[in-house]
Design a protein around this motif. Structure first.
Motif, PDB file in Angstrom:
ATOM      1  N   GLN A   1      -2.426   6.273  -5.652  1.00 31.17           N
ATOM      2  CA  GLN A   1      -2.346   5.012  -4.918  1.00 31.17           C
ATOM      3  C   GLN A   1      -2.233   5.342  -3.430  1.00 31.17           C
ATOM      4  OE1 GLN A   1       1.381   2.541  -4.678  1.00 31.17           O
ATOM      5  NE2 GLN A   1       0.151   1.080  -5.863  1.00 31.17           N
TER       6      GLN A   1
ATOM      7  N   PRO B   1       2.973  -2.808  -5.645  1.00 31.31           N
ATOM      8  CA  PRO B   1       3.059  -2.573  -7.101  1.00 31.31           C
ATOM      9  C   PRO B   1       3.279  -1.104  -7.430  1.00 31.31           C
ATOM     10  CG  PRO B   1       1.203  -4.005  -6.565  1.00 31.31           C
ATOM     11  CD  PRO B   1       1.724  -3.483  -5.265  1.00 31.31           C
ATOM     12  N   GLU B   2       3.864  -0.853  -8.585  1.00 29.11           N
ATOM     13  CA  GLU B   2       4.067   0.524  -9.044  1.00 29.11           C
ATOM     14  C   GLU B   2       2.736   1.268  -9.067  1.00 29.11           C
ATOM     15  OE1 GLU B   2       6.744   2.299  -9.826  1.00 29.11           O
ATOM     16  OE2 GLU B   2       8.084   0.667  -9.246  1.00 29.11           O
TER      17      GLU B   2
ATOM     18  N   ARG C   1       1.867   8.107  -5.425  1.00 27.45           N
ATOM     19  CA  ARG C   1       1.733   7.193  -4.295  1.00 27.45           C
ATOM     20  C   ARG C   1       1.658   8.008  -3.013  1.00 27.45           C
ATOM     21  NH1 ARG C   1       5.211   1.836  -2.350  1.00 27.45           N
ATOM     22  NH2 ARG C   1       4.940   2.194  -0.100  1.00 27.45           N
TER      23      ARG C   1
END
Length: 207
Positions: free
Chosen positions: A112, A151-152, A157
């Protein structure tokens, strides 16, 4: 060889070659002075690489996501340089360049990418690795999310405060070599409407 420019976060300019990699790169993380520095970085990158505009095959630009004022500076500069040098303009999603660099550096699995979109919001994109040609597979986004409610990730990430024009240029080179251009539409990814709106015309004066 290719000139690459990105102003979606800070300002980054690079000259890249498909075989030799990044020949020169100049940039700053400053998010407020894109217009003041982009011309100098273009000059410095070309000089450091020993490249003339006529030596370039194309000009790539990061199309965002990014804030309106900063993002349009790099896109306008790339368009102007491409026009002046009579070379093709290659649009690239800036988040794709971030993901591409992360995977090429050894990252694996789902990713992400999160960048600052200002106004307490983040720009978010999700990726599922590289495809058979080595290009990043974007599975979601880019989209806006509240900065404190992203969001997760469902994987790694990556909060990025810069986009490497070198990575952006190498991604464009790879897409060309594998016949995958264009990578993006020639439309900036602002993700929100600009504050300035077109006037509806003169107001009626009542007297």
């Amino acid at each position: 060889m290719l000139l690459a420019i990105d102003t979606s976060t800070g300002t980054s300019v690079a000259v890249v070659d498909r075989e030799a990699g990044v020949l020169a790169e100049a940039g700053t993380a400053d998010t407020m002075r894109h217009a003041e520095v982009v011309g100098g970085f273009i000059r410095d990158a070309l000089a450091a690489a020993g490249v003339r505009p006529a030596d370039l095959s194309a000009v790539a630009a990061g199309m965002g996501p990014g804030p309106f004022t900063g993002l349009r500076v790099g896109i306008a500069a790339a368009h102007a340089f491409a026009l002046g040098a009579n070379r093709p303009f290659v649009p690239v999603v800036s988040h794709d360049a971030i993901a591409f660099a992360w995977y090429v550096d050894g990252g694996t699995g789902r990713l992400q990418v999160v960048t600052d979109a200002r106004r307490r919001e983040s720009a978010v994109s999700e990726y599922d690795g590289l495809d058979a040609d080595g290009l990043p597979v974007r599975s979601g986004g880019p989209r806006l999310a509240p900065r404190d409610a992203v969001p997760e990730a469902g994987g790694m990430r990556l909060d990025a405060d810069r986009v490497s024009a070198g990575a952006l240029g190498l991604l464009a080179e790879l897409a060309y070599a594998t016949g995958r251009l264009p990578l993006a539409d020639d439309e900036p990814l602002y993700l929100r409407a600009p504050d300035v709106t077109v006037s509806a015309g003169p107001k009626r004066v009542l007297g």
